[in-house]
Motif scaffolding. Sequence first.
Motif, PDB file in Angstrom:
ATOM      1  N   MET A   1       3.326  48.473  22.589  1.00  0.00           N
ATOM      2  CA  MET A   1       3.640  47.099  22.250  1.00  0.00           C
ATOM      3  C   MET A   1       4.416  46.469  23.402  1.00  0.00           C
ATOM      4  N   ASP A   2       3.997  45.308  23.798  1.00  0.00           N
ATOM      5  CA  ASP A   2       4.701  44.574  24.839  1.00  0.00           C
ATOM      6  C   ASP A   2       5.843  43.780  24.229  1.00  0.00           C
ATOM      7  N   TYR A   3       6.977  43.857  24.866  1.00  0.00           N
ATOM      8  CA  TYR A   3       8.134  43.091  24.429  1.00  0.00           C
ATOM      9  C   TYR A   3       8.986  42.802  25.648  1.00  0.00           C
ATOM     10  N   LYS A   4       9.909  41.869  25.489  1.00  0.00           N
ATOM     11  CA  LYS A   4      10.917  41.650  26.516  1.00  0.00           C
ATOM     12  C   LYS A   4      12.251  41.436  25.825  1.00  0.00           C
ATOM     13  N   ILE A   5      13.302  41.749  26.538  1.00  0.00           N
ATOM     14  CA  ILE A   5      14.660  41.528  26.070  1.00  0.00           C
ATOM     15  C   ILE A   5      15.265  40.477  26.988  1.00  0.00           C
ATOM     16  N   ARG A   6      15.795  39.422  26.399  1.00  0.00           N
ATOM     17  CA  ARG A   6      16.412  38.390  27.221  1.00  0.00           C
ATOM     18  C   ARG A   6      17.669  37.850  26.544  1.00  0.00           C
ATOM     19  N   LYS A   7      18.544  37.309  27.360  1.00  0.00           N
ATOM     20  CA  LYS A   7      19.789  36.718  26.858  1.00  0.00           C
ATOM     21  C   LYS A   7      19.454  35.415  26.134  1.00  0.00           C
ATOM     22  N   ALA A   8      20.044  35.247  24.967  1.00  0.00           N
ATOM     23  CA  ALA A   8      19.823  34.041  24.174  1.00  0.00           C
ATOM     24  C   ALA A   8      20.703  32.911  24.684  1.00  0.00           C
ATOM     25  N   SER A   9      20.267  31.695  24.394  1.00  0.00           N
ATOM     26  CA  SER A   9      21.043  30.504  24.722  1.00  0.00           C
ATOM     27  C   SER A   9      21.035  29.582  23.508  1.00  0.00           C
ATOM     28  N   LEU A  10      21.744  28.501  23.619  1.00  0.00           N
ATOM     29  CA  LEU A  10      21.832  27.537  22.525  1.00  0.00           C
ATOM     30  C   LEU A  10      20.439  27.051  22.104  1.00  0.00           C
ATOM     31  N   GLU A  11      19.505  27.006  23.036  1.00  0.00           N
ATOM     32  CA  GLU A  11      18.141  26.578  22.719  1.00  0.00           C
ATOM     33  C   GLU A  11      17.451  27.538  21.742  1.00  0.00           C
ATOM     34  N   ASP A  12      17.949  28.756  21.623  1.00  0.00           N
ATOM     35  CA  ASP A  12      17.373  29.757  20.721  1.00  0.00           C
ATOM     36  C   ASP A  12      18.029  29.754  19.341  1.00  0.00           C
ATOM     37  N   LEU A  13      18.921  28.809  19.112  1.00  0.00           N
ATOM     38  CA  LEU A  13      19.757  28.829  17.906  1.00  0.00           C
ATOM     39  C   LEU A  13      18.954  28.942  16.614  1.00  0.00           C
ATOM     40  N   ASP A  14      17.882  28.171  16.458  1.00  0.00           N
ATOM     41  CA  ASP A  14      17.127  28.211  15.204  1.00  0.00           C
ATOM     42  C   ASP A  14      16.533  29.591  14.937  1.00  0.00           C
ATOM     43  N   GLU A  15      15.937  30.189  15.980  1.00  0.00           N
ATOM     44  CA  GLU A  15      15.344  31.521  15.804  1.00  0.00           C
ATOM     45  C   GLU A  15      16.411  32.575  15.531  1.00  0.00           C
ATOM     46  N   VAL A  16      17.520  32.504  16.268  1.00  0.00           N
ATOM     47  CA  VAL A  16      18.595  33.475  16.075  1.00  0.00           C
ATOM     48  C   VAL A  16      19.179  33.335  14.676  1.00  0.00           C
ATOM     49  N   ALA A  17      19.330  32.102  14.194  1.00  0.00           N
ATOM     50  CA  ALA A  17      19.932  31.866  12.869  1.00  0.00           C
ATOM     51  C   ALA A  17      19.104  32.498  11.755  1.00  0.00           C
ATOM     52  N   VAL A  18      17.792  32.456  11.873  1.00  0.00           N
ATOM     53  CA  VAL A  18      16.931  33.066  10.857  1.00  0.00           C
ATOM     54  C   VAL A  18      17.117  34.585  10.851  1.00  0.00           C
ATOM     55  N   LEU A  19      17.123  35.197  12.029  1.00  0.00           N
ATOM     56  CA  LEU A  19      17.341  36.642  12.115  1.00  0.00           C
ATOM     57  C   LEU A  19      18.746  37.013  11.641  1.00  0.00           C
ATOM     58  N   PHE A  20      19.730  36.215  12.015  1.00  0.00           N
ATOM     59  CA  PHE A  20      21.119  36.470  11.615  1.00  0.00           C
ATOM     60  C   PHE A  20      21.256  36.407  10.092  1.00  0.00           C
ATOM     61  N   ASP A  21      20.537  35.494   9.458  1.00  0.00           N
ATOM     62  CA  ASP A  21      20.564  35.397   8.002  1.00  0.00           C
ATOM     63  C   ASP A  21      19.977  36.651   7.366  1.00  0.00           C
ATOM     64  N   LEU A  22      18.863  37.138   7.904  1.00  0.00           N
ATOM     65  CA  LEU A  22      18.265  38.376   7.380  1.00  0.00           C
ATOM     66  C   LEU A  22      19.207  39.561   7.571  1.00  0.00           C
ATOM     67  N   TYR A  23      19.891  39.583   8.700  1.00  0.00           N
ATOM     68  CA  TYR A  23      20.886  40.627   8.976  1.00  0.00           C
ATOM     69  C   TYR A  23      21.996  40.588   7.926  1.00  0.00           C
ATOM     70  N   ARG A  24      22.515  39.410   7.640  1.00  0.00           N
ATOM     71  CA  ARG A  24      23.589  39.273   6.652  1.00  0.00           C
ATOM     72  C   ARG A  24      23.105  39.689   5.260  1.00  0.00           C
ATOM     73  N   ILE A  25      21.868  39.352   4.924  1.00  0.00           N
ATOM     74  CA  ILE A  25      21.299  39.763   3.635  1.00  0.00           C
ATOM     75  C   ILE A  25      21.239  41.287   3.557  1.00  0.00           C
ATOM     76  N   PHE A  26      20.886  41.940   4.678  1.00  0.00           N
ATOM     77  CA  PHE A  26      20.866  43.408   4.736  1.00  0.00           C
ATOM     78  C   PHE A  26      22.232  43.967   4.339  1.00  0.00           C
TER      79      PHE A  26
END
Length: 148
Positions: A1-26
Motif C-alpha cells: 500500500m502506498d502512503y505518505k506521512i506529512r506534517k499537518a497544517s491549519l489547512e488540514d483542520l477539517d480532516e484532522v478533526a474528523v479523525l480526532f473525533d473518532l480517536y476520542r470516541i475510541f
Amino acid sequence: MDYKIRKASLEDLDEVAVLFDLYRIFYRQDSDVEKGKAFLKERFLNSESVIFLAIVDDKAVGFVQLYKLFHYTKLQKQWLLSDLFVHPDYRGRRLSGALIERSKKWCEETDACGLMLETEKTNDTGNRLYPRTGFIYDGQHNYYHWWK
C-alpha cells in the motif's frame, strides 16, 4: 500500500478533526467534531503541538499528535506522544508504526532526547505496538492525574 506521512497544517483542520473525533470516541468520549476542531485549531494557531498525518490516496487516514515537554534528568526537550490513531478501515497496514517512526525522526530534527507516552492498560493493540517500535515499558512509575 502506498502512503505518505506529512506534517499537518491549519489547512488540514477539517480532516484532522474528523479523525480526532473518532480517536476520542475510541476512548469513550462523546462525539463532538466542532469542539474537537476548536481545540485543534487553537493548538495549530498557538504552535502548541505538532501533528503528522498518514495519507493514503490523498486522504488523511491516521495521525499522531506530539506536545513539547522537558526532561528533568536529561536537561533536554522531549516530546509527548499524546495521540495516535489510524482509522479502523486502514489498520493492519503498518501506518501506526510509520507515524511513530516519523515522530522519532522529529525528535532528531528538533534536537529532542526522545518520546514518552502513556496509554490505558486496556489498550491491547497499543501495548503490543509500542514495544515493537522500540518503546520500553517503565514499570517503576505510577502516573497520577489531578483534574479540577
